[in-house]
Scaffold this motif. Structure first.
Motif, PDB file in Angstrom:
ATOM      1  N   VAL A 234      40.030   5.914  62.367  1.00 41.81           N
ATOM      2  CA  VAL A 234      39.375   4.759  62.010  1.00 41.81           C
ATOM      3  C   VAL A 234      39.283   4.607  60.453  1.00 41.81           C
ATOM      4  N   ARG A 235      38.836   5.567  59.844  1.00 42.48           N
ATOM      5  CA  ARG A 235      38.777   5.506  58.176  1.00 42.48           C
ATOM      6  C   ARG A 235      38.457   6.831  57.539  1.00 42.48           C
ATOM      7  N   VAL A 236      38.990   6.915  56.410  1.00 43.75           N
ATOM      8  CA  VAL A 236      38.588   8.233  55.492  1.00 43.75           C
ATOM      9  C   VAL A 236      37.129   7.899  54.958  1.00 43.75           C
ATOM     10  N   VAL A 237      35.892   8.676  55.285  1.00 46.11           N
ATOM     11  CA  VAL A 237      34.625   8.291  54.900  1.00 46.11           C
ATOM     12  C   VAL A 237      34.539   9.112  53.353  1.00 46.11           C
TER      13      VAL A 237
ATOM     14  N   SER B  82      43.619  10.376  46.555  1.00 42.37           N
ATOM     15  CA  SER B  82      42.909   9.160  46.912  1.00 42.37           C
ATOM     16  C   SER B  82      44.091   8.027  47.012  1.00 42.37           C
ATOM     17  N   ASP B  83      44.976   8.031  45.795  1.00 46.13           N
ATOM     18  CA  ASP B  83      45.891   6.974  45.879  1.00 46.13           C
ATOM     19  C   ASP B  83      46.670   6.878  47.000  1.00 46.13           C
ATOM     20  N   PHE B  84      47.310   8.191  47.277  1.00 44.65           N
ATOM     21  CA  PHE B  84      48.249   8.482  48.505  1.00 44.65           C
ATOM     22  C   PHE B  84      47.412   7.930  49.890  1.00 44.65           C
ATOM     23  N   LEU B  85      46.207   8.380  50.080  1.00 46.76           N
ATOM     24  CA  LEU B  85      45.665   8.109  51.229  1.00 46.76           C
ATOM     25  C   LEU B  85      45.370   6.315  51.499  1.00 46.76           C
ATOM     26  N   VAL B  86      45.135   5.529  50.300  1.00 44.68           N
ATOM     27  CA  VAL B  86      45.101   4.366  50.449  1.00 44.68           C
ATOM     28  C   VAL B  86      46.729   3.555  50.602  1.00 44.68           C
ATOM     29  N   GLU B  87      47.562   4.363  50.073  1.00 47.44           N
ATOM     30  CA  GLU B  87      48.796   3.811  50.328  1.00 47.44           C
ATOM     31  C   GLU B  87      49.397   3.883  51.428  1.00 47.44           C
TER      32      GLU B  87
ATOM     33  N   GLU C 253      43.448  -0.151  53.853  1.00 49.25           N
ATOM     34  CA  GLU C 253      42.024  -0.310  53.802  1.00 49.25           C
ATOM     35  C   GLU C 253      41.248   0.987  54.359  1.00 49.25           C
ATOM     36  N   ALA C 254      41.662   1.549  55.444  1.00 47.68           N
ATOM     37  CA  ALA C 254      41.249   2.677  56.104  1.00 47.68           C
ATOM     38  C   ALA C 254      41.157   4.062  55.015  1.00 47.68           C
TER      39      ALA C 254
END
Length: 154
Positions: A90-93, A116-121, A125-126
């Motif tokens: 669902v998302r990274v908390v 962080s940048d990789f996870l958003v890329e 939004e998740a």
């Protein structure tokens, strides 16, 4: 059938490896309700540790690249926790990043931005999350970065 997140990873040229086994007496993740707590993932590429000390023998860009490998390890663990279906994410908390750095190095947030940048890329939004980025005098095996995370799943 490839899921949405894995299709996006493929667009980025990333195939998730098998989830790394723990190196000591702990489990790689714990599922509690709709949360997955992933143990610290260390900087590795092609089966080799990415080692170094930020502020001594490694610059911020190399540290951020090492942190990106931690993100891949985190996602591999989440996929394993979800029975192989990464689209249950669902998302990274929350992330906590540990940076092997000298006492006077102060750019730990810039290093952890690699994760962080990789996870958003990769996740959109998740992938947006709360975070801590702290210095460590040393890390296991001399690695440059270790990052743990909390993830919400369905």
């Amino acid at each position: 059938m490839q899921g949405t997140y894995e299709a996006r990873l493929a667009e980025l040229g990333v195939t998730l490896p098998d989830a790394p086994a723990p190196a000591a007496n702990y489990v790689p993740y714990v599922v509690s309700g709709d949360l997955v707590f992933v143990s610290g993932q260390i900087s590795m590429a092609d089966g080799a540790f990415i080692t170094g000390k930020l502020g001594a023998d490694m610059d911020v860009a190399a540290g951020a690249a090492a942190a990106r490998t931690c993100a891949i390890g985190l996602l591999a663990q989440v996929k394993a926790a979800c029975g192989g279906d990464l689209d249950r994410l669902v998302r990274v908390v929350k992330l906590t990043g540990f940076v092997n750095s000298t006492a006077d190095f102060g750019d730990q947030p810039k290093v952890v931005n690699g994760c962080s940048d990789f996870l958003v890329e990769a996740l959109g939004e998740a992938g947006r999350h709360s975070r801590s980025a702290v210095s460590a005098a040393s890390l296991p095996f001399g690695v440059a970065v270790e990052i743990e995370g909390i993830f919400e799943i369905r």
